[in-house]
Design a protein around this motif. Sequence first.
Motif, mmCIF file in Angstrom:
data_model
loop_
_atom_site.group_PDB
_atom_site.id
_atom_site.type_symbol
_atom_site.label_atom_id
_atom_site.label_comp_id
_atom_site.label_asym_id
_atom_site.label_seq_id
_atom_site.Cartn_x
_atom_site.Cartn_y
_atom_site.Cartn_z
ATOM 1 N N HIS A 167 -1.547 7.147 -0.529
ATOM 2 C CA HIS A 167 -2.484 6.368 -1.330
ATOM 3 C C HIS A 167 -3.899 6.926 -1.243
ATOM 4 O O HIS A 167 -4.246 7.612 -0.283
ATOM 5 C CB HIS A 167 -2.490 4.911 -0.875
ATOM 6 N N GLU A 168 -4.668 6.610 -2.227
ATOM 7 C CA GLU A 168 -6.093 6.940 -2.243
ATOM 8 C C GLU A 168 -6.838 5.668 -1.882
ATOM 9 O O GLU A 168 -6.672 4.627 -2.521
ATOM 10 C CB GLU A 168 -6.484 7.426 -3.642
ATOM 11 N N VAL B 170 -6.816 1.572 -3.392
ATOM 12 C CA VAL B 170 -6.305 0.391 -2.693
ATOM 13 C C VAL B 170 -7.385 -0.687 -2.638
ATOM 14 O O VAL B 170 -7.116 -1.876 -2.871
ATOM 15 C CB VAL B 170 -5.830 0.758 -1.277
ATOM 16 N N VAL C 98 0.866 -1.176 0.000
ATOM 17 C CA VAL C 98 0.000 0.000 0.000
ATOM 18 C C VAL C 98 0.903 1.226 0.000
ATOM 19 O O VAL C 98 1.676 1.431 0.941
ATOM 20 C CB VAL C 98 -0.923 0.016 1.239
ATOM 21 N N PRO C 99 0.860 2.046 -1.041
ATOM 22 C CA PRO C 99 1.743 3.223 -1.106
ATOM 23 C C PRO C 99 1.536 4.161 0.067
ATOM 24 O O PRO C 99 0.430 4.268 0.608
ATOM 25 C CB PRO C 99 1.341 3.888 -2.429
#
Length: 391
Positions: free
Chosen positions: A114-115, A119, A110-111
């Motif tokens: 993130h949005e 995800v 998961v970056p």
Amino acid sequence: MTGRPMTTPGVSVGDVLALIRANAVATRSDIARVTGLSRTAVTLRVDQLLAQGLVTERSEGPSTGGRPPSRLRFAPDAGVVLAASIGASRAQVAVCDLAGEVLAQNEFTVPAAHEARAVLSAATDHLDRLLTERSAAPVYGVGVGVGVGVPTVVDAASGHALSPADLDEIAVSDLFRTRFSAPVRVDTDVNVLALAEHARRPGVNDLLLLKASTGIGVGIIAGGSQQRGAWGAAGEIGHIKVSGGIGRPCRCGDTECLETVAGGWALLEQFTALGRTASDLPALADLAAAGDPDALRLVRQAGRSIGEVMAAAVNLLNPAVIVVRGDLSRAFDPLAAGLREQIYRRSSALNTRALRIEPAAPDAPTGVQACAAMILDDTLAPAAINARLAC
């Protein structure tokens, strides 16, 4: 086998399945004795379960002179459930059988920026691929459903997640239900893990599940029941203000939160400020467990900061055990040393005299296994089975 007979009118086919799943009965005679059902009623219910593939029946019992009794067993391969355990830094997805055993799984990062919807969409894509790879399996068999754990507040009734940063509701359950046309249950990741740990400790009715990872949260079992609070936000200790967080900005948009001094992302920043590098939080925790002085000091101090907040929870809830999970639990000894230091200093002697602080067992359910168990509790509940069979 022993058991107090149930009244016949209340014993449905779903109740019979529950007895078989729990290994409380093994033969038709056992069912009749435990439930009080007539032979005809037992036959009707067992035949319905056999027809759906939910149980098997084989002649394996000891003979007493005649034909050996046929033994009934739950059939976990009658269908599958899907599980998605989404954390703040990584996510796991899996296809599981009806006993919660993982048949296929995948993991993705998961970056940091993130949005949330992206995800969740990625999680459904990964699940789709796993299902495609298992195309020969009974994908949409009896019991199919989706269990989802997310690292934020969840309204259990609607299945909507609420981000503390922007207060934007995300209809998590709708997203998965639309994609897989199946029942969906969504909860906060710590609540899912707390349910799993409670199931392993049926004699413990008061338990706290502390997840110390990129984020920090607590799942609460009190009086044998899970406590979510009025809006599902019970246990959100990561955003309680602490003395060591003065002026520190948090990812939630506020300042001085516990996560700013003890969250995994904050510990990595502090480690970098010391001129050291660690690829991720598990790597930092492993360094601490191996005795690295800098990592050891940071993890122990994180334990103290978390313990400062947990002490209040101990005084309020008087748990019998605190189970510690998450990436930081890889360095359990220094983390727990800091926790105990503050909890025992700040909590009353009555609340701590028998308190246990322990890591999850090596064979404790993983995040996806806990998510699978959560949805199985719904899809294989007597009422759900009765509705499916129109009983």
